[in-house]
Design a protein around this motif. Structure first.
Motif, PDB file in Angstrom:
ATOM      1  N   GLU A  98      -4.475  -0.369  -8.529  1.00 30.66           N
ATOM      2  CA  GLU A  98      -5.305  -1.537  -8.259  1.00 30.66           C
ATOM      3  C   GLU A  98      -6.203  -1.284  -7.041  1.00 30.66           C
TER       4      GLU A  98
ATOM      5  N   MET B  85      12.284   6.647   5.708  1.00 25.87           N
ATOM      6  CA  MET B  85      12.245   5.314   6.310  1.00 25.87           C
ATOM      7  C   MET B  85      12.416   5.390   7.824  1.00 25.87           C
TER       8      MET B  85
ATOM      9  N   TRP C 280      15.078  -5.503   0.093  1.00 28.83           N
ATOM     10  CA  TRP C 280      15.630  -4.146   0.026  1.00 28.83           C
ATOM     11  C   TRP C 280      15.417  -3.520   1.404  1.00 28.83           C
TER      12      TRP C 280
ATOM     13  N   SER D  99      20.232   0.731  -0.019  1.00 29.92           N
ATOM     14  CA  SER D  99      19.009  -0.086   0.036  1.00 29.92           C
ATOM     15  C   SER D  99      19.314  -1.545  -0.331  1.00 29.92           C
TER      16      SER D  99
ATOM     17  N   ASP E 202       1.490   0.902  -9.653  1.00 27.51           N
ATOM     18  CA  ASP E 202       0.495  -0.032 -10.216  1.00 27.51           C
ATOM     19  C   ASP E 202      -0.416  -0.598  -9.126  1.00 27.51           C
ATOM     20  N   VAL E 203       0.196  -0.982  -8.015  1.00 22.07           N
ATOM     21  CA  VAL E 203      -0.593  -1.568  -6.916  1.00 22.07           C
ATOM     22  C   VAL E 203      -1.552  -0.514  -6.359  1.00 22.07           C
TER      23      VAL E 203
ATOM     24  N   THR F 242       3.657   0.024  -4.992  1.00 22.50           N
ATOM     25  CA  THR F 242       4.058   0.597  -6.277  1.00 22.50           C
ATOM     26  C   THR F 242       2.892   1.386  -6.888  1.00 22.50           C
TER      27      THR F 242
ATOM     28  N   TRP G 172      24.424  -2.730  -2.781  1.00 28.72           N
ATOM     29  CA  TRP G 172      23.362  -1.875  -3.346  1.00 28.72           C
ATOM     30  C   TRP G 172      23.966  -1.091  -4.497  1.00 28.72           C
TER      31      TRP G 172
ATOM     32  N   SER H  31       6.984  -7.038  -4.047  1.00 29.06           N
ATOM     33  CA  SER H  31       6.427  -5.746  -3.631  1.00 29.06           C
ATOM     34  C   SER H  31       5.203  -5.896  -2.717  1.00 29.06           C
ATOM     35  N   HIS H  32       4.730  -7.116  -2.517  1.00 29.10           N
ATOM     36  CA  HIS H  32       3.533  -7.319  -1.676  1.00 29.10           C
ATOM     37  C   HIS H  32       3.982  -7.410  -0.207  1.00 29.10           C
TER      38      HIS H  32
ATOM     39  N   PHE I   8      10.553  -4.702   5.505  1.00 32.45           N
ATOM     40  CA  PHE I   8       9.289  -5.386   5.218  1.00 32.45           C
ATOM     41  C   PHE I   8       9.410  -6.290   3.981  1.00 32.45           C
TER      42      PHE I   8
ATOM     43  N   THR J 182      14.928   1.956  10.480  1.00 30.42           N
ATOM     44  CA  THR J 182      14.437   1.750   9.116  1.00 30.42           C
ATOM     45  C   THR J 182      13.439   0.595   9.099  1.00 30.42           C
ATOM     46  N   LEU J 183      12.828   0.383   7.928  1.00 35.18           N
ATOM     47  CA  LEU J 183      11.832  -0.682   7.773  1.00 35.18           C
ATOM     48  C   LEU J 183      12.422  -1.841   6.985  1.00 35.18           C
TER      49      LEU J 183
ATOM     50  N   VAL K 145       8.433   2.488  -7.972  1.00 35.59           N
ATOM     51  CA  VAL K 145       8.614   1.038  -7.766  1.00 35.59           C
ATOM     52  C   VAL K 145       8.692   0.673  -6.288  1.00 35.59           C
ATOM     53  N   MET K 146       8.811   1.672  -5.422  1.00 33.62           N
ATOM     54  CA  MET K 146       8.807   1.355  -3.991  1.00 33.62           C
ATOM     55  C   MET K 146       7.374   1.035  -3.578  1.00 33.62           C
TER      56      MET K 146
END
Ligand SMILES: Cc1cc2nc3c(=O)[nH]c(=O)nc-3n(C[C@H](O)[C@H](O)[C@H](O)COP(=O)(O)OP(=O)(O)OC[C@H]3O[C@@H](n4cnc5c(N)ncnc54)[C@H](O)[C@@H]3O)c2cc1C
Length: 381
Positions: free
Chosen positions: A369, A83, A149, A202, A365-366, A363, A192, A125-126, A118, A115-116, A359-360
């Motif tokens: 996609e 990060m 997070w 986090s 899945d994304v 993710t 956390w 997660s978007h 976002f 750190t980020l 999951v970060m």
């Protein structure tokens, strides 16, 4: 500093500072400031920064090797490092100003962790679509945001924060801002207590009417999204893949050690000598680990020599790394049986830590996609 020297420094810190404390920090959910101090003193916090601000001027190869080495000992610290490198690279890519020169000198001197910030509660997660919108305020803006997070929350000296640009019209018309710790209105908004990466703080962070002066704006208005895609994403995906590789290597080493040391006394053999099925599973773990290593090498080559397939490799590598880390550490749990389940070994920490990568955001899945859409010529956003 050369790549090899950087990796050697990381190995010394991993052996002397990270490894002895990793289990206790995981149990307590304790952030390791000693680790950050060591990284700062060794020059590794300025790894990718240019020499004119005191940085080591190294590239993605050194970043991946250092991160993997740290993750073999403690993935929580390795993710803090990822990060930080993503945030500092964003600051280094900012609109030129004396302010950034001073901040970058501090980072390279090891006095500043960043750190980020976002991800937001509203868009989950978007991360490319913040809900918060910066509002004009004198010569700067003020920001209200619920960041869901933020790694190193409460420990970093600065946060790279996204918010929709004051006059942005679309969901990705964001701007990135530099928000120092201690800014009135900035606070850690909860504890956390994660399943894995428990020692990297986090936690959620709130921005309540935070004033951000115009000289703390990192990108042009609306240019936050391209900075996320072009500066942050390649490094973040490489860094999380390197963390996954460190976890896989630690799982292979921990499993081999257990198969060598644990005995069937009634048979006069170690587990590894006795059971071919355990040897076969260990072999599969090794094959998957080396496969991930080769994939990371390929991504580094694509980042060093960008070409048509680079974006695809950036997306693929993080997705594959998340799967590999989960699969290799799950196999390690099975092979090491009750000893792993009863927390006699570090394997169960590796198994829990391995689940964070997928999951970060973006993710697994994304990423699938995005890859599927790009193969079919469908716009990603
Ligand atoms: C240890 C850790 C550290 C973190 N550190 C930071 C940090 O420093 N900075 C930061 O900004 N964020 C950070 N995050 C946040 C992270 O990047 C994600 O935003 C967060 O984990 C998303 O969780 P969610 O369940 O809210 O996502 P959700 O969006 O609710 O996702 C739920 C599920 O839906 C799936 N999904 C979502 N969208 C799609 C889609 N379009 N197609 C297919 N499937 C989809 C997801 O893959 C997931 O399985 C961190 C998270 C963790 C776990």
């Amino acid at each position: 500093m050369t790549n090899d020297e950087a990796t050697l420094k990381a190995r010394e810190i991993a052996s002397n500072v990270l490894a002895p404390a990793a289990a206790a920090n995981d149990t307590a959910g304790r952030f390791s400031m000693e680790a950050v101090t060591s990284l700062g003193e060794s020059g590794l916090l300025g790894l990718l920064l240019p020499g004119d601000v005191g940085g080591a001027g190294l590239g993605p190869r050194a970043f991946a090797d250092v991160t993997t080495t740290l993750a073999e000992a403690d993935a929580s610290v390795a993710m803090v490092y990822v990060m930080h490198i993503c945030a500092t690279s964003t600051i280094a890519a900012a609109r030129p100003s004396d302010r950034w020169t001073a901040v970058l000198h501090d980072i390279a001197a090891g006095r500043h962790l960043s750190t980020l910030a976002f991800s937001e509660a509203g868009s989950r997660s978007h991360f490319w679509a913040p809900i918060s919108r910066a509002q004009p305020n004198g010569d700067g803006v003020h920001i209200n945001a619920k960041k869901s997070w933020v790694t190193s929350a409460g420990f970093a000296q600065s946060y790279v924060v996204s918010a929709l640009a004051p006059k942005g019209t679309g969901p990705t018309d964001s701007t990135l801002y530099f928000v120092p710790a201690g800014t009135p209105g900035l606070s850690v908004a909860g504890p956390w207590d994660g399943l894995g990466l428990r020692a990297n703080a986090s936690a959620p962070v709130a921005l309540d009417d935070c004033s951000v002066a115009s000289d703390a704006q990192l990108t042009d208005d609306g240019a936050g999204f391209p900075a996320m895609l072009n500066v942050v994403l390649p490094l973040f995906n490489l860094g999380t893949a390197a963390v996954a590789l460190g976890l896989c290597r630690a799982a292979v080493a921990g499993t081999a050690s257990h198969l060598t040391s644990a005995k069937f006394e009634h048979l006069g053999q170690s587990l590894g000598e006795s059971l071919p099925t355990l040897r076969a599973q260990l072999a599969t773990m090794q094959i998957d680990t080396d496969g991930l290593s080769a994939r990371i090498d390929d991504l580094i080559d694509h980042l060093e020599k960008p070409r048509e397939t680079t974006v695809l490799r950036v997306l693929e590598t993080k997705a594959a790394a998340g799967d590999a880390a989960i699969s290799v550490t799950a196999t390690a749990m099975r092979v090491c049986g009750g000893a792993a389940f009863s927390k006699h070994l570090s394997i169960e920490r590796l198994f829990r830590d391995a689940h964070a990568g997928a999951v970060m955001a973006p993710t697994g899945d994304v990423l699938r996609e995005f890859i599927g859409k790009s193969l079919l010529g469908i716009p990603l956003f």
